[in-house]
Design an enzyme around this catalytic site. Structure first.
Site: not given
Length: 374
Positions: A116, A162, A28, A214, A31
């Site tokens: 997603s 995703d 998590e 985020y 990416d």
């Protein structure tokens, strides 16, 4: 059969494409740090039926809401329709002659659960538009286009995972993705052969990627990489972690870096275990991942922590949140014969805590974006 396909209104359509939701087994928030991830596709689909229209105009109808949004090339689209409109925009930006189209959408990917749903919508719409245009854009090139649409048109600072999972996953496999090189490996993930299953618990706690939290974590990682003079946190391994942390004065930034570096290693260790056919060994890695998201990345909420703790207490080999955080779903690795028992334990823990009842379902790795004949 996907319930979304059953709910898609009768055409006529020139083509129908489907893209799945996904869960991330581990990896998590690595990416966008050029790291490693290990998602697999869900059997839950977003299905899009497309019919060509004359002229540069697009109509998008959601079967779920009954809403239709129409736009032309120069219009700015907001809300849920921004995701398919962003695909029109990015394909045109890439120099493709995108035909006008009427698109009808049906989906059984839970919205706002960290599975997603947005990427599934983007990838299915892209497949339809390319099909209508007769354009042969390789599947391997499509995730980057969809990511750009989400980053630049929608405004969500997501990484490449995703869209890659929705497009490239294969049935019965997890997708080992190097987010820097975009190299992929289809890692066999047949849990049934080992008497195991993945139980997904939807906590029902709200989840949103387009959020300040985020974006703040992404900025923190990028700032740390500059301080440490590396291209991305991917370039720090566990052997160099202590030395890297000693160069950072900010304690919050130190925690963020520690999560990313240790999470990358957990992905590599998980892939090694799966290659060796030892799926039970990934349980402790999943649990350690959740602890790192909770304590170092600070993206969990009480509902997902409760689900993890209850699943582990009921005998799960490992459990962790999946998705961007601040809500969403939990994955639990369990003996297949004990799924109902673990689910009941989680439901009981939610009731005791005064939370709304969760949803739970067993998943197996499914196929990525594919054309449907009907």
């Amino acid at each position: 059969m996907s319930t979304a396909l059953e709910r898609l209104p009768d055409g006529p359509y020139d083509c129908v494409w489907a893209s799945p939701g996904r869960v991330n087994l581990i990896g998590e928030h690595t990416d966008y740090n050029d790291g490693y991830v290990l998602p697999f596709a869900l059997p839950h689909l977003t299905v899009v039926g497309a019919r060509r229209l004359d002229g540069p105009r697009w109509s998008i109808t959601s079967e779920q809401t009954g809403e239709t949004v129409e736009f032309t090339a120069g219009d700015r689209v907001e809300g849920w329709a921004a995701y398919p409109a962003g695909i029109v925009w990015v394909l045109r930006e890439a120099g493709h002659d995108v035909p006008g189209a009427a698109l009808t959408i049906a989906s059984d990917v839970p919205f706002g659960a960290g599975l997603s749903s947005s990427a599934a919508l983007e990838c299915a719409v892209m497949a339809c538009l390319l099909d209508l245009a007769g354009l042969d854009v390789p599947m391997a090139d499509r995730p980057r286009l969809a990511q750009r649409a989400e980053n630049e048109y929608v405004g969500a600072p997501t990484g490449i995972m995703d869209q890659s999972a929705s497009t490239l996953c294969q049935e019965g496999h997890a997708l080992f993705l190097d987010c820097r090189s975009l190299a992929t490996e289809q890692v066999p993930f047949d849990l049934a052969a080992q008497g195991l299953a993945i139980l997904v618990v939807d906590s029902k706690a709200p989840h949103a990627h387009v959020s300040g939290e985020y974006a703040a974590r992404r900025r923190s990682c990028e700032e740390a990489a500059k301080i440490l003079d590396v291209t991305a946190l991917r370039d720090i391994d566990e052997a160099g972690l202590d030395a890297a942390l000693a160069r950072l004065d900010d304690e919050v930034m130190r925690r963020r870096v520690r999560h990313v570096v240790t999470e990358d290693q957990r992905v590599l260790d998980t892939v090694d275990a799966l290659r060796a056919g030892n799926a039970r060994a990934i349980g402790p890695l999943m649990t350690a991942s959740h602890a790192s998201m909770r304590d170092d990345y600070e993206i969990t909420v009480p509902e997902v922590d409760t689900a993890v703790e209850a699943a582990l207490a009921a005998g799960a080999y490992g459990a962790r949140m999946t998705g961007g955080g601040f809500g969403g779903c939990v994955l639990a690795l369990v003996d297949a014969e004990r799924c109902a028992e673990v689910e009941a334990a989680v439901r009981g823990a939610f009731a005791d805590a005064g939370f709304a009842p969760p949803d739970a379902f067993v998943v197996t790795p499914a196929e990525g974006t594919h054309r449907i004949s009907r």
